[in-house]
Design an enzyme around this catalytic site. Structure first.
Site, short mmCIF file in Angstrom:
data_model
loop_
_atom_site.label_atom_id
_atom_site.label_comp_id
_atom_site.label_asym_id
_atom_site.label_seq_id
_atom_site.Cartn_x
_atom_site.Cartn_y
_atom_site.Cartn_z
N ARG A 199 0.82 -1.21 0.00
CA ARG A 199 0.00 0.00 0.00
C ARG A 199 0.86 1.26 0.00
O ARG A 199 0.55 2.25 0.66
CB ARG A 199 -0.94 0.01 1.20
N CYS A 200 1.92 1.21 -0.74
CA CYS A 200 2.89 2.31 -0.77
C CYS A 200 2.85 2.99 -2.14
O CYS A 200 2.46 2.38 -3.15
CB CYS A 200 4.29 1.74 -0.50
N GLY A 201 3.26 4.24 -2.16
CA GLY A 201 3.36 4.93 -3.44
C GLY A 201 4.37 4.29 -4.38
O GLY A 201 4.29 4.45 -5.60
#
Length: 208
Positions: free
Chosen positions: A85-87
Site C-alpha cells: 500500500r505504498c506509493g
C-alpha cells in the site's frame, strides 16, 4: 574497503607430528583428525561452503517452507523490502521485469515485505502473496513479512546495514550483492527498477 569479517579467508596450514614410528600414539590420530576438521571449518567454513557470507542464512517463503539463501550464492542478488500500500508499490512491475530480463544471466530478486514504514504492509503472508500475484504477476522469490531495520531486523538485513552503512528508510529500498558474494551496493526507494542506474549496476554485478 571490504570489512574484515568478509575478507577472503587466509589459507591455514596445520602440521601434524610424524606418527609413523610411534605406534603408541596411533589412537590419537582420530582426535587430531577431528581437531583438524574443526580448525578448517571455523569460523570461515560455513561461509566457504555457502559461497557468500551474506547469504549464509535462511528465510521462510511467503508460501512455502524455510529455505537456505545459500542456493543463490554465485548469482547477483537484488534484495528489496516491499509493501502493498505504498506509493512505490508499482515498482513490483519493474522488479518482475528485471527478474525476467536477467534471470538467465544469473540475477535473482528477493522480496521481503515489511510493515515498518507507514504501516503499509498490514496483510498476512497469504494476503501478500495473493496481492503480488494478482496485481503484478510476481514470480521472483518472496519471503515472510519481516523487520528490516532496527534491532529486531532479520540477520540478513543486519549484515546488509552493517556493510553498507545504510539502513532502509522506506519501502522498496534496494541492496545489490555482486556475484562474488561480497560487493554490495545500496539504492534508495526512488531508484526505479527499470531505470538506467539500477540496470547498469546489475550488469556490472553480473560481470563480477
Amino acid at each position: 574497503m571490504i570489512p574484515a569479517h568478509l575478507a577472503t579467508p587466509m589459507q591455514r596450514t596445520i602440521d601434524l607430528p610424524d606418527l609413523e614410528h610411534r605406534p603408541v600414539m596411533r589412537p590419537s590420530i582420530a582426535l587430531m583428525a577431528v581437531l583438524l576438521a574443526a580448525a578448517l571449518t571455523a569460523p570461515y567454513g560455513a561461509a566457504a561452503a555457502c559461497g557468500s557470507p551474506l547469504l549464509d542464512t535462511s528465510a521462510k517463503r511467503l508460501v512455502g517452507p524455510e529455505e537456505s539463501l545459500c542456493e543463490h550464492a554465485g548469482k547477483a542478488v537484488l534484495i528489496v523490502n516491499t509493501a502493498s500500500r505504498c506509493g512505490y508499490t508499482p515498482q513490483y512491475e519493474g522488479l518482475e521485469a528485471l527478474w525476467q530480463r536477467y534471470r538467465d544471466q544469473g540475477l535473482v530478486v528477493l522480496g521481503f515485505p515489511s510493515d515498518q514504514f507507514g504501516g503499509q504492509e498490514p496483510g498476512d503472508d497469504a494476503e501478500i502473496a495473493k496481492f503480488c500475484k494478482v496485481n503484478y504477476g510476481v514470480s521472483f522469490p518472496m519471503f515472510t513479512k519481516s523487520n528490516v531495520s532496527g534491532r529486531d531486523a532479520i540477520p540478513l538485513y543486519k549484515e546488509l546495514i552493517e556493510i553498507t552503512g545504510e539502513s532502509p528508510k522506506w519501502n522498496f529500498h534496494k541492496y545489490l550483492i555482486a556475484r562474488d558474494g561480497r560487493s554490495v551496493q545500496a539504492f534508495g526507494s526512488d531508484v526505479k527498477p527499470d531505470g538506467a542506474t539500477l540496470r547498469a549496476a546489475i550488469e556490472a554485478a553480473l560481470a563480477r
